[in-house]
Design a protein around this motif. Sequence first.
Motif, mmCIF file in Angstrom:
data_model
loop_
_atom_site.group_PDB
_atom_site.id
_atom_site.type_symbol
_atom_site.label_atom_id
_atom_site.label_comp_id
_atom_site.label_asym_id
_atom_site.label_seq_id
_atom_site.Cartn_x
_atom_site.Cartn_y
_atom_site.Cartn_z
ATOM 1 N N ILE A 13 0.850 -1.233 0.088
ATOM 2 C CA ILE A 13 0.207 0.340 -0.115
ATOM 3 C C ILE A 13 1.363 1.072 0.193
ATOM 4 C CG2 ILE A 13 -1.849 -0.873 1.262
ATOM 5 C CD1 ILE A 13 -1.413 0.093 4.042
ATOM 6 N N GLY A 14 -0.243 2.467 -0.584
ATOM 7 C CA GLY A 14 1.166 3.754 -0.555
ATOM 8 C C GLY A 14 0.831 3.700 0.679
ATOM 9 N N THR A 15 1.199 5.467 0.738
ATOM 10 C CA THR A 15 1.278 7.025 2.017
ATOM 11 C C THR A 15 0.047 6.823 2.153
ATOM 12 O OG1 THR A 15 2.988 7.206 0.350
ATOM 13 C CG2 THR A 15 2.628 8.778 1.846
ATOM 14 N N PRO A 16 0.374 6.946 3.729
ATOM 15 C CA PRO A 16 -0.737 7.314 4.066
ATOM 16 C C PRO A 16 -1.246 8.553 4.696
ATOM 17 C CG PRO A 16 0.845 6.687 6.140
ATOM 18 C CD PRO A 16 1.604 6.373 4.576
ATOM 19 N N SER A 17 -2.068 9.601 4.455
ATOM 20 C CA SER A 17 -3.078 10.563 4.487
ATOM 21 C C SER A 17 -4.448 10.491 5.995
ATOM 22 C CB SER A 17 -3.108 11.537 3.750
ATOM 23 O OG SER A 17 -2.583 11.080 2.888
ATOM 24 N N ASP A 18 -4.162 11.785 6.727
ATOM 25 C CA ASP A 18 -5.621 11.506 8.123
ATOM 26 C C ASP A 18 -6.114 12.057 7.649
ATOM 27 O OD1 ASP A 18 -3.964 9.463 8.892
ATOM 28 O OD2 ASP A 18 -3.688 10.562 10.720
ATOM 29 N N PHE A 19 -7.620 11.878 7.883
ATOM 30 C CA PHE A 19 -8.322 13.604 7.365
ATOM 31 C C PHE A 19 -9.759 13.088 8.558
ATOM 32 C CE2 PHE A 19 -7.179 11.627 3.090
ATOM 33 C CZ PHE A 19 -7.365 12.484 2.625
ATOM 34 N N GLU A 20 -10.176 13.890 8.712
ATOM 35 C CA GLU A 20 -11.653 14.339 10.169
ATOM 36 C C GLU A 20 -12.682 15.009 9.334
ATOM 37 O OE1 GLU A 20 -11.024 15.872 13.322
ATOM 38 O OE2 GLU A 20 -8.604 14.093 14.050
ATOM 39 N N ARG A 31 -8.227 6.896 7.852
ATOM 40 C CA ARG A 31 -6.968 6.715 7.103
ATOM 41 C C ARG A 31 -7.142 6.823 6.203
ATOM 42 N NH1 ARG A 31 -2.432 5.763 11.868
ATOM 43 N NH2 ARG A 31 -3.390 7.971 12.253
ATOM 44 N N VAL A 32 -6.343 7.279 4.742
ATOM 45 C CA VAL A 32 -5.868 7.088 3.432
ATOM 46 C C VAL A 32 -5.497 6.885 3.363
ATOM 47 C CG1 VAL A 32 -7.350 7.276 0.965
ATOM 48 C CG2 VAL A 32 -8.485 7.725 3.402
ATOM 49 N N TRP A 33 -4.716 5.288 2.508
ATOM 50 C CA TRP A 33 -3.164 4.879 1.516
ATOM 51 C C TRP A 33 -3.907 5.230 0.451
ATOM 52 C CZ3 TRP A 33 -4.824 2.940 6.555
ATOM 53 C CH2 TRP A 33 -4.414 3.179 7.181
ATOM 54 N N GLU A 34 -2.502 6.184 -0.121
ATOM 55 C CA GLU A 34 -2.755 5.816 -1.838
ATOM 56 C C GLU A 34 -1.099 5.785 -2.505
ATOM 57 O OE1 GLU A 34 -5.734 9.581 -2.369
ATOM 58 O OE2 GLU A 34 -3.594 10.315 -1.877
ATOM 59 N N SER A 35 -2.198 5.150 -3.649
ATOM 60 C CA SER A 35 -0.570 4.512 -4.167
ATOM 61 C C SER A 35 -0.795 5.630 -5.831
ATOM 62 C CB SER A 35 -0.696 3.326 -5.299
ATOM 63 O OG SER A 35 0.080 2.803 -4.124
ATOM 64 N N GLY A 36 0.734 6.181 -6.458
ATOM 65 C CA GLY A 36 1.118 7.233 -7.331
ATOM 66 C C GLY A 36 1.861 8.069 -7.089
ATOM 67 N N LYS A 44 -4.174 6.813 -6.706
ATOM 68 C CA LYS A 44 -5.378 5.179 -6.570
ATOM 69 C C LYS A 44 -5.252 5.514 -5.392
ATOM 70 C CE LYS A 44 -7.058 1.752 -8.830
ATOM 71 N NZ LYS A 44 -7.137 0.457 -10.219
ATOM 72 N N VAL A 45 -6.421 5.127 -4.502
ATOM 73 C CA VAL A 45 -7.072 5.199 -2.886
ATOM 74 C C VAL A 45 -6.258 3.096 -3.090
ATOM 75 C CG1 VAL A 45 -8.539 4.468 -1.399
ATOM 76 C CG2 VAL A 45 -8.006 7.228 -2.359
ATOM 77 N N ASP A 46 -5.363 2.619 -2.543
ATOM 78 C CA ASP A 46 -5.007 1.296 -1.743
ATOM 79 C C ASP A 46 -5.986 0.773 -0.723
ATOM 80 O OD1 ASP A 46 -3.145 1.188 -3.713
ATOM 81 O OD2 ASP A 46 -1.845 2.146 -2.502
ATOM 82 N N LEU A 47 -6.903 2.054 0.343
ATOM 83 C CA LEU A 47 -6.780 1.345 1.940
ATOM 84 C C LEU A 47 -7.151 2.407 2.441
ATOM 85 C CD1 LEU A 47 -7.189 -1.172 3.715
ATOM 86 C CD2 LEU A 47 -4.929 -0.546 5.291
ATOM 87 N N THR A 48 -8.893 2.546 3.155
ATOM 88 C CA THR A 48 -9.087 3.287 3.850
ATOM 89 C C THR A 48 -9.463 2.763 5.229
ATOM 90 O OG1 THR A 48 -9.908 4.600 1.782
ATOM 91 C CG2 THR A 48 -11.147 5.162 3.920
ATOM 92 N N VAL A 49 -9.488 3.062 5.873
ATOM 93 C CA VAL A 49 -9.730 2.773 7.603
ATOM 94 C C VAL A 49 -10.864 4.394 7.851
ATOM 95 C CG1 VAL A 49 -8.148 0.576 8.013
ATOM 96 C CG2 VAL A 49 -7.376 2.727 9.133
#
Length: 135
Positions: A13-20, A31-36, A44-49
């Motif tokens: 999975i790529g790099t994480p970013s946090d959102f509220e 927390r969203v992990w994106e590749s690209g 592209k979003v790989d994973l979101t928790v």
Amino acid sequence: MDGFVIEHLPDGIGTPSDFEYEWEDVSFHSRVWESGPDAEGAFKVDLTVKTMRGERLTDLEAVKDFLVEYEEKEPGDWQLVPVKVGGYDGLFAGDEVFYFIEPGVAAEVTIDQERFTDEDVLDTAAGFHPEPQAT
């Protein structure tokens, strides 16, 4: 993240970013992990928790009803399978699983189904749970 631990992540999975954010009196922490970027410069979003907190989240059925509205799903078309996620009751639909933690608290994990497996999303969800309370 928002009182939860993340104990398992799939490889690649790529790099994480946090959102509220908030929607209809439910607050989200994600927390969203994106590749690209890819050859065209897209990510592209790989994973979101995400955690969801709000009074309307009273049980698993209420969480499902909320997500139908939030994600603009057709209730009859959403094929959900009951699952246990780390001891919590949940519903699974291929690229996503959501589960009820306690009144007012739920969690959801979504994954890029083109790159990752059902096992990846379920294993990630099993490892995404409230932090144990110190005694």
